[in-house]
Design a protein around this motif. Structure first.
Motif, short mmCIF file in Angstrom:
data_model
loop_
_atom_site.label_atom_id
_atom_site.label_comp_id
_atom_site.label_asym_id
_atom_site.label_seq_id
_atom_site.Cartn_x
_atom_site.Cartn_y
_atom_site.Cartn_z
N ALA A 1 0.81 -1.22 0.00
CA ALA A 1 0.00 0.00 0.00
C ALA A 1 0.84 1.27 0.00
O ALA A 1 0.36 2.34 0.38
CB ALA A 1 -0.93 0.00 1.21
N GLN A 2 2.09 1.18 -0.44
CA GLN A 2 2.98 2.35 -0.41
C GLN A 2 3.34 2.85 -1.80
O GLN A 2 4.42 3.40 -2.02
CB GLN A 2 4.27 2.02 0.37
CG GLN A 2 4.08 1.82 1.86
CD GLN A 2 3.55 0.45 2.21
OE1 GLN A 2 4.06 -0.56 1.70
NE2 GLN A 2 2.52 0.41 3.05
N LYS A 3 2.43 2.67 -2.76
CA LYS A 3 2.75 3.10 -4.12
C LYS A 3 2.86 4.62 -4.24
O LYS A 3 3.42 5.13 -5.20
CB LYS A 3 1.69 2.57 -5.09
CG LYS A 3 1.77 1.07 -5.31
CD LYS A 3 0.89 0.60 -6.44
CE LYS A 3 -0.56 0.55 -6.05
NZ LYS A 3 -1.41 -0.07 -7.09
N GLY A 4 2.34 5.35 -3.24
CA GLY A 4 2.39 6.80 -3.29
C GLY A 4 3.78 7.37 -3.06
O GLY A 4 4.04 8.54 -3.37
N ASN B 1 5.60 9.21 -6.90
CA ASN B 1 4.26 8.70 -6.60
C ASN B 1 3.80 7.84 -7.76
O ASN B 1 3.62 8.33 -8.88
CB ASN B 1 3.30 9.88 -6.39
CG ASN B 1 1.89 9.43 -6.03
OD1 ASN B 1 1.56 8.25 -6.14
ND2 ASN B 1 1.06 10.37 -5.60
N GLU C 1 0.96 5.85 -7.67
CA GLU C 1 -0.44 5.46 -7.58
C GLU C 1 -1.05 5.37 -8.97
O GLU C 1 -1.97 4.59 -9.21
CB GLU C 1 -1.23 6.47 -6.74
CG GLU C 1 -0.86 6.51 -5.27
CD GLU C 1 -1.38 5.28 -4.51
OE1 GLU C 1 -2.11 4.46 -5.12
OE2 GLU C 1 -1.05 5.15 -3.33
N SER C 2 -0.53 6.18 -9.89
CA SER C 2 -0.88 6.07 -11.30
C SER C 2 0.42 6.02 -12.10
O SER C 2 1.49 6.32 -11.57
CB SER C 2 -1.73 7.27 -11.75
OG SER C 2 -1.05 8.49 -11.52
N ASN D 1 -0.35 -4.22 -8.09
CA ASN D 1 -0.41 -5.24 -7.05
C ASN D 1 -0.70 -6.61 -7.66
O ASN D 1 -1.41 -6.72 -8.66
CB ASN D 1 -1.52 -4.92 -6.04
CG ASN D 1 -1.21 -3.70 -5.22
OD1 ASN D 1 -1.49 -2.57 -5.62
ND2 ASN D 1 -0.65 -3.91 -4.05
#
Length: 463
Positions: A66-69, A93, A95-96, A117
């Motif tokens: 959960a640390q893709k940011g 980051n 997330e995208s 993921n």
């Protein structure tokens, strides 16, 4: 003589032009290097799979990551002499997807860094042409087949589609004994899910898709896609042929809704429809009994003429603006803003809970996506001149209520036998935008609205 002298002068000029192209005039562009990514590692452990062809750097992380940011580039190796807009040590980051631009001299290549993921989700299950309903919450799949399906459940072939990189066991395309629950396990590195498939043999269906063919797989691609949606998304739904109905091969006592979606050359008159659709007309007595007892109907494309056969619409009220045909091969490719549809009353239950296109007006609905190819067969009421007068004329002609259309009426509803809209009524979707099959690949965003519209129709016509 003048012609010869002129030719000599031209030849001299050409020679002078060639000799004038000295090294001083050659391009200074440097095109000798490569712009390849040889290695990318994030957070010291997550190594990218490099696809130069797709310009993609795909990094897989654990299912619970959960640390893709905030991820760090801990290794970045490029072709000799190349540089990039990102460097080792950078925090980014993800997330995208992010763009990595690699430059070498005057060459440049852009890659997308995508962090995904691990995921092991089933997205589609089909048993010998019958689509199953997948419940992601409890990881179950329900398949409803009729007693007349002809499927040998002791040794039936199944097909599974799943999330990218997931592996299916037992493998898709193999056989299993579905007389009892079958477990199918999907794995993708740290992700794993086991789905339990249960097959229900239906003798008392609550919803029907009817067609000419003996089985779903024998339908044309457009009708097949519509039929598979119904059998896979409404519990107790089944496919039946007109022959099954006419020959009393199935009990219709519990049927609440009938879906007849006919993709074929459009008919310009009701008589043309009645003469050609022999199967539908052979079963007409049984279908009229259903409508008269309060069963709802959804009619698509050329099937809108069946409303006349049922007695829900006057015989002279057949659509006057029709075109198209073929087997669902497609003709129009959608772009970034796909074709959309005007509805007259956005608050009508049929249009509830649809996904909206950003910035679109409330009365515009979208059923197509970028990359979707539509064959656009249509059966509608066209009119020219005063819009409101034309719409009023269509309603007077059909005895129904207009639901939508652009400068026409291509979706409308008719009353039940008891004289009310809603339960036991008839929904006619004559627009080509109510399309189920694309021969080209696309990412479904707004096409999911088709399923929502059908679920809305089921509730509206049966409750």
């Amino acid at each position: 003589m003048k012609t010869k002298i002129f030719s000599v002068i031209c030849a001299v000029c050409v020679l002078c032009g060639f000799t004038g192209c000295s090294d001083d005039n050659t391009s200074d562009m440097i095109l000798s290097g490569d712009c390849l990514v040889e290695e990318l590692v994030l957070n010291g452990e997550y190594k990218a799979t490099v696809s130069t062809e797709k310009r993609l750097l795909k990094v897989k992380v654990p299912v619970d990551f959960a640390q893709k940011g905030d991820m760090q580039i801990t290794s970045l190796k490029l072709s000799d002499g190349a540089t990039a807009n990102l460097k080792q040590g950078d925090h980014i980051n993800l997330e995208s997807a992010k763009t990595l631009r690699v430059t070498n001299g005057d060459l440049q290549m852009a890659y997308q860094i995508s962090v995904r993921n691990d995921e092991a989700l089933m997205t589609s299950f089909v048993l010998e042409g019958v689509k199953g309903a997948i419940n992601q919450a409890d990881k179950t799949v329900t398949v409803s087949v009729t007693e007349k399906s002809g499927i040998n459940l002791q040794s039936a072939t199944f097909e599974v589609e799943c999330s990218e990189d997931a592996v299916c066991s037992p493998a898709s395309g193999t056989k299993a004994n579905f007389t009892e629950p079958v477990e199918i396990t999907l794995t993708d590195n740290t992700a794993s899910n086991t789905y339990t498939v249960r097959v229900t043999v239906i003798s008392q269906p609550v919803a029907l898709f009817v067609g000419e063919a003996e089985t779903i797989e024998m339908l044309n691609d457009e009708e097949k896609a519509a039929a598979k949606w119904l059998t896979g998304n409404i519990a107790g739904a089944a496919y039946v042929s007109w022959s099954d109905i006419a020959n009393d091969n199935m009990s219709l006592d519990e049927v609440k809704m009938v879906f007849f979606h006919r993709h074929c050359p459009s008919y310009g008159t009701y008589n043309g429809f009645a003469d050609a659709e022999t199967g539908a007309m052979t079963a007409l007595a049984k279908m009229k009994e259903l409508w008269e007892r309060g069963v709802g109907f959804v009619l698509g494309r050329s099937a809108v003429n069946y409303a006349i056969a049922l007695g829900a619409m006057p015989e002279d009220a057949y659509p006057n603006n029709v075109w198209g045909g073929g087997g669902g091969e497609g003709s129009d490719l959608m772009g970034a803003d796909p074709w959309n549809y005007k509805v007259y009353d956005p608050a009508h239950p049929l249009w509830a809970n649809l996904k909206k296109f950003p910035g679109a007006a409330d009365d515009r609905i979208y059923t197509l996506d970028e990359g979707y190819t539509i064959c656009n067969t249509t059966s509608q009421f066209g009119f020219w001149g005063d819009y409101e007068a034309g719409r009023d004329a269509v309603e007077a002609r059909t005895g129904g209520r207009a639901l939508g259309g652009d400068g026409n009426v291509s979706a409308w509803e008719l009353k039940s036998k008891s004289g009310q809209y809603g339960k036991g009524g008839v929904i006619c979707l004559g627009s080509g935008l109510f399309d189920w099959n694309s021969p080209t690949t696309y990412t479904s965003v707004y096409h999911d609205n088709m399923g929502t519209i059908m679920l809305n129709a089921f509730d509206y016509l049966t409750k």
